[in-house]
Structures are given as C-alpha cells and as structure tokens.
Design an enzyme around this catalytic site. Sequence first.
Site, mmCIF file in Angstrom:
data_model
loop_
_atom_site.group_PDB
_atom_site.id
_atom_site.type_symbol
_atom_site.label_atom_id
_atom_site.label_comp_id
_atom_site.label_asym_id
_atom_site.label_seq_id
_atom_site.Cartn_x
_atom_site.Cartn_y
_atom_site.Cartn_z
ATOM 1 C CG ASN A 30 -15.001 45.793 -64.135
ATOM 2 O OD1 ASN A 30 -14.133 45.912 -64.996
ATOM 3 N ND2 ASN A 30 -15.051 44.761 -63.313
ATOM 4 N N GLY A 36 -18.797 45.547 -67.377
ATOM 5 C CA GLY A 36 -18.789 44.403 -66.469
ATOM 6 C C GLY A 36 -19.060 44.746 -65.020
ATOM 7 C CD GLN A 37 -20.600 49.777 -61.743
ATOM 8 O OE1 GLN A 37 -20.639 50.484 -62.743
ATOM 9 N NE2 GLN A 37 -20.708 50.260 -60.523
ATOM 10 C CB SER A 38 -21.818 42.602 -61.037
ATOM 11 O OG SER A 38 -20.747 42.472 -60.138
ATOM 12 C CG HIS A 79 -16.472 47.983 -57.008
ATOM 13 N ND1 HIS A 79 -17.773 48.304 -57.356
ATOM 14 C CD2 HIS A 79 -16.118 46.952 -57.790
ATOM 15 C CE1 HIS A 79 -18.178 47.481 -58.309
ATOM 16 N NE2 HIS A 79 -17.196 46.658 -58.602
ATOM 17 C CG LEU A 80 -9.190 50.647 -57.778
ATOM 18 C CD1 LEU A 80 -8.588 52.062 -57.763
ATOM 19 C CD2 LEU A 80 -8.238 49.691 -57.062
ATOM 20 C CG HIS A 81 -12.107 44.832 -59.253
ATOM 21 N ND1 HIS A 81 -12.730 43.681 -58.816
ATOM 22 C CD2 HIS A 81 -13.077 45.549 -59.879
ATOM 23 C CE1 HIS A 81 -14.013 43.700 -59.155
ATOM 24 N NE2 HIS A 81 -14.255 44.829 -59.808
HETATM 25 P P1 5GP Z 1 -17.838 44.351 -60.495
HETATM 26 O O1 5GP Z 1 -18.255 43.151 -61.273
HETATM 27 O O2 5GP Z 1 -19.043 45.212 -60.152
HETATM 28 O O3 5GP Z 1 -16.706 45.125 -61.088
HETATM 29 O O4 5GP Z 1 -17.256 43.791 -59.128
HETATM 30 C C1 5GP Z 1 -18.055 43.455 -58.038
HETATM 31 C C2 5GP Z 1 -17.224 42.554 -57.170
HETATM 32 O O5 5GP Z 1 -17.823 42.512 -55.909
HETATM 33 C C3 5GP Z 1 -17.131 41.116 -57.682
HETATM 34 O O6 5GP Z 1 -15.764 40.785 -57.868
HETATM 35 C C4 5GP Z 1 -17.796 40.302 -56.585
HETATM 36 O O7 5GP Z 1 -17.154 39.081 -56.368
HETATM 37 C C5 5GP Z 1 -17.681 41.223 -55.383
HETATM 38 N N1 5GP Z 1 -18.753 41.097 -54.405
HETATM 39 C C6 5GP Z 1 -20.090 41.068 -54.643
HETATM 40 N N2 5GP Z 1 -20.772 40.975 -53.487
HETATM 41 C C7 5GP Z 1 -19.835 40.970 -52.493
HETATM 42 C C8 5GP Z 1 -19.940 40.890 -51.070
HETATM 43 O O8 5GP Z 1 -21.015 40.816 -50.476
HETATM 44 N N3 5GP Z 1 -18.768 40.888 -50.371
HETATM 45 C C9 5GP Z 1 -17.551 40.979 -50.998
HETATM 46 N N4 5GP Z 1 -16.474 40.973 -50.213
HETATM 47 N N5 5GP Z 1 -17.424 41.049 -52.337
HETATM 48 C C10 5GP Z 1 -18.553 41.046 -53.071
#
Ligand code: 5GP
Length: 112
Positions: free
Chosen positions: A85, A91-93, A98-100
């Site tokens: 994302n 949808g990047q939070s 990072h790669l899911h």
């Molecule tokens: P994004 O929404 O940016 O693509 O994905 C961020 C991901 O990081 C989310 O799936 C969220 O659950 C995960 N995440 C956020 N904070 C932490 C954390 O402190 N530890 C871990 N293991 N995952 C996290």
Amino acid sequence: MSDCIFCKIARGEIPSNFVYEDENVAAFNDVNPQAPVHVLVIPKKHIASSAAVDDSSVWSSLMSSAVKIARKLGLEENGYRMVINTGEQGGQSVPHLHLHLLAGRNLGWPPG
Ligand code: 5GP
Ligand code: ZN
C-alpha cells in the site's frame, strides 16, 4: 528515524519474533492479521514508501525475501498475495515501506 515503529522493530527495540531476517530485511507477523498468514516484510533502512525507493536493490531484497518466506511457510501450492500500500488512497498507515504477504484463505478481488 528514531520514532518510526517499524524502525524500532527492525532495530530490536520492540521485541518481535522475526519470521525472516537478513542484512537488509526483517519480516514479522502483522499485529492485526487479515488472513491466517499475514507477514510484513520491511527494509531495515527507513524508506517512507514505495514512492521513495531510489535504489532498485531494495526491490530485489524485499521481493526475493518475500518469496523465500512463502517457500519456507509452504505457501506455494495454495498460493499467496503480496501487497504494498502506498500513500493515503493506497491505504498506507505506517510510513515505512512494507510488503504484506497474505495467505491461508481465498483472498477476494478486487480489493476494497
Ligand atoms: P499499511 O496499512 O500501512 O499498508 O499496513 C500497516 C500494517 O502494519 C497494518 O496491517 C497493521 O496492522 C500493522 N502494524 C501497525 N503497527 C504494528 C506493530 O506495532 N507491530 C506489528 N507487528 N504490526 C503493526
Ligand atoms: Zn522507519
């Protein structure tokens, strides 16, 4: 980036069980998994998003690590999904690339 959560995880300041680690990459389970397998693969170096990558070796290490992890977890037969994302509408939070890696159920398409 001293206050970046994924930098802290990469540096070992927040205890995490790494699913995979090498010189450039760390991988760990997502805290809020969206599938039975939900691993996050990150560069150890802070990069804000896919849009900020200026060195193509970041892609080779991230993608090849994700494929290695998929192999190690036995995901090849049933399949898996890799998602990055980027930015607000993407949808990047967390502002550290990072790669899911998602697997273990039928994943819907198109994404929401
Ligand atoms: P994004 O929404 O940016 O693509 O994905 C961020 C991901 O990081 C989310 O799936 C969220 O659950 C995960 N995440 C956020 N904070 C932490 C954390 O402190 N530890 C871990 N293991 N995952 C996290
Ligand atoms: Zn960071």
